[in-house]
Write a protein that holds these residues in place. Sequence first.
Motif, PDB file in Angstrom:
ATOM      1  N   LEU A  13      -4.884   0.020   4.399  1.00 23.26           N
ATOM      2  CA  LEU A  13      -4.583   1.050   3.505  1.00 23.26           C
ATOM      3  C   LEU A  13      -3.492   0.647   2.258  1.00 23.26           C
ATOM      4  O   LEU A  13      -3.974   0.728   1.505  1.00 23.26           O
ATOM      5  N   ALA A  14      -2.420  -0.311   2.905  1.00 30.78           N
ATOM      6  CA  ALA A  14      -1.827  -0.776   1.822  1.00 30.78           C
ATOM      7  C   ALA A  14      -2.257  -1.736   1.144  1.00 30.78           C
ATOM      8  O   ALA A  14      -1.922  -1.904  -0.322  1.00 30.78           O
TER       9      ALA A  14
ATOM     10  N   MET B 122      -2.290  -0.208  13.469  1.00 31.09           N
ATOM     11  CA  MET B 122      -1.603  -1.340  12.737  1.00 31.09           C
ATOM     12  C   MET B 122      -2.389  -2.014  11.681  1.00 31.09           C
ATOM     13  O   MET B 122      -2.429  -2.125  10.471  1.00 31.09           O
TER      14      MET B 122
ATOM     15  N   THR C 134      -5.659  -1.662  -5.969  1.00 30.09           N
ATOM     16  CA  THR C 134      -5.808  -0.624  -7.169  1.00 30.09           C
ATOM     17  C   THR C 134      -4.837  -1.081  -8.204  1.00 30.09           C
ATOM     18  O   THR C 134      -5.335  -1.179  -9.650  1.00 30.09           O
TER      19      THR C 134
ATOM     20  N   GLY D 296      -5.304  -1.740   0.056  1.00 27.80           N
ATOM     21  CA  GLY D 296      -6.223  -0.950  -0.769  1.00 27.80           C
ATOM     22  C   GLY D 296      -5.388  -0.416  -1.967  1.00 27.80           C
ATOM     23  O   GLY D 296      -5.742  -0.450  -3.134  1.00 27.80           O
ATOM     24  N   ILE D 297      -4.469   0.056  -1.646  1.00 26.92           N
ATOM     25  CA  ILE D 297      -3.364   0.340  -2.713  1.00 26.92           C
ATOM     26  C   ILE D 297      -2.880  -0.591  -3.642  1.00 26.92           C
ATOM     27  O   ILE D 297      -2.839  -0.298  -4.617  1.00 26.92           O
ATOM     28  N   LEU D 298      -2.471  -1.802  -3.013  1.00 26.26           N
ATOM     29  CA  LEU D 298      -2.044  -2.907  -3.749  1.00 26.26           C
ATOM     30  C   LEU D 298      -3.306  -3.349  -4.779  1.00 26.26           C
ATOM     31  O   LEU D 298      -3.000  -3.771  -5.884  1.00 26.26           O
TER      32      LEU D 298
ATOM     33  N   THR E 101      -3.173   0.425   8.868  1.00 20.90           N
ATOM     34  CA  THR E 101      -2.211   0.379   7.968  1.00 20.90           C
ATOM     35  C   THR E 101      -2.216  -0.494   6.988  1.00 20.90           C
ATOM     36  O   THR E 101      -2.130  -0.352   5.676  1.00 20.90           O
ATOM     37  N   PHE E 102      -2.431  -1.745   7.330  1.00 25.93           N
ATOM     38  CA  PHE E 102      -2.676  -2.855   6.473  1.00 25.93           C
ATOM     39  C   PHE E 102      -3.737  -2.574   5.433  1.00 25.93           C
ATOM     40  O   PHE E 102      -3.570  -2.948   4.294  1.00 25.93           O
TER      41      PHE E 102
END
Lengths: 202, 500
Positions: free
Chosen positions: A7-8, A1, A14, A10-12, A4-5
Amino acid sequence: MSKTFLLAFGILLTILSSVTGLVLIPNWQFQSLKPVVKADGRRYPEAYFGDQDKGRGVYIAQGCIYCHTQQVRMKGYGADIRRGWGTRRSVPRDYLEDRPHQLGTMRTGPDLASIGARQPSESWHALHLYNPQLTSPGSVMPRYNYFFDEVKRGQMPPAEAIRLPGNGHGDVTHILPNERGRQLIAYLKRLNQSFPLPEANQ
Amino acid sequence: MVTESSSAAAASLGALSTPEIEARVQVDRSSKQVIVLYWGAALFWLTFASIAGIITSIKLHNPGFLGGIEWLTFGRMRAVHWDTAIYGFGGVAASGTLLWLQARLCQVRMPYTKLLIAGGLVFNVGILLGVIGIFMGQSTGVETLEFPLWAMPFLVVPYVFIVIANFTMYFQKKTTHTYVSQWYLMAVTVWFPVLVLSAEACTNLGAVDGVAQAIANWWYGHNVVGLFATPTGIAAAYYLIPKVIGKPIHSYHLSLLGFWANAIFYNWAGTHHLTGGPLPAWTITLGVVGSMMMFIPVITIGINHHMTMVGSFHLLKTSPTLRFAVMGSMMYTFASFQGSLESLRSHQEITHFTHYTIGHVHLGMYGFFAPLMFAMIYYAMPRLMNREWSSARLIRIHFWCTLIGTAIYGGAMCYAGIRQGMMMNDPSVPFLNIVQFTVPYLQLRTLGGVILLAGTVAFLINFVRIVTPHKFTWASPTMLDTDRDWKDILKAEKGAEAAQ
């Protein structure tokens, strides 16, 4: 969990970093940019008003941007200036009044940043828009005949009507820009970046 | 439930127990209606966009074609073509792919199916409204964000449903690990809403001014391809290639590097669309650097896709999915190399304002993205519908039309663009001579477009056939080396009737 946050997040990060770096910072850099006051007391660039402003809307609604740019590249990069599309390169200050921007990315047709200086004649614009072949044989520009009232052979042309060259176009002898035609021509005639801004020479 | 290639089928099915296969059937059953709706709508928009594209193309070498009709003027058709291609086909096909892949990879039933169906319908209505808006002359004038603002809620709200469904599936996932495709799908659902909302705010809602708006426009215009279409395409390739050939992906570590390099660098590449423009030089330089750094993810992703294929190329003869997936992944490498080089100032001096860019876009969208969506549909539809593709001949037609059409289109536009740019940089060449020079290549482009449309129609026939109930279906998957065709189906159906 938590992974996942991460990852999300990190994506945000960028995308937020790029919108900050590429959009917000340049925008902040341009905040201090103001129009200059010319010797005659008028501002450059001036706000669009009246027919020019409405003509800008016509330009956008017709999608002129897909074939015409409004940006002159600097001397030595391409041949924009040598082609006579401008006397200097375009700079951010030229676009202070442009909402939305119409810089364009395609030159199926020539650049229009200073078309008003290049073609100051109203009748040239009228003939060109009515049927591009009249002024530019071999052009692939569409006709904008719906911006004109046509005067047929035998009809009495109004005083301000523009005579078609040669024998006319079919049975049309004269044309008269309608409201939108006048607005678009007013906009095109106003496009002019010849005022020498100091930063354009740097 | 059968995999496509007979050897891979044996390998993958052999390793699976019946409950696992049954679980997959359950997942597919739950997602069937949603996915068929999304992919069917995507194919409708692809056909629509292709026809709009052909009309646009004809108008450029034959300006009198459908001339004098304001609704159909070049500048509106051009916007309608691109917006229906990127949102109608791209957006809807990618969303279908995203939902199906996530359900499969998480091994969970698709949640909120009614909401997703309603959302899918609203999304399509939104595109239709946007198109009507452009035809009526209500385009915002911002490239790629032409849809009038009043159409945008129809597009944004349903996407929120997709994001929620995606995260719900991910949090419920029954698998312990996360597959590389899932990173990309996750990324798309985070990026796309942020991308659309910030770009609309910065352009059409006027949060930023002057040329900063142009940067916002191209930050978006480049990223909508790079952070939406591309990751979905890569996710599909990462799923399909190993799946069909029955081998694991070449390198886990490379896929990790490729993902983050793509996420970090693609974001910054957009300003190369404004090279030579009235912007501070550093913004363009950032765009060029971002574009050149893209070599890292492109090479790593390329190695991963192509090295996985090594030793299995013979399967291209038989598997429709694999053939489209490999075409897509190879064109990804090619078009990405082309795109990175294109960003260089010396290259842009020639090609920037020319048809070269249009050629590149089509090599990317129709050479890379679209074939991967086709591959996805070819793979998943027989599993969703529990029947096989009717005609191998139509699949072959679709494939060769896609390949040849893209090659003609991309070749003609890229070559013409270079010549056009060189002539434009020589002020002794009159402008109208350049226009006349491009005309034969513009005609060639129309031919390329017609070939692409022919392929789409072949696909559409097969698609309509697989979603409509019919009396007869093949007992084994439809492979490319069979000559299965309509006449065989008709014969078989007649035979079935006679037997009754």
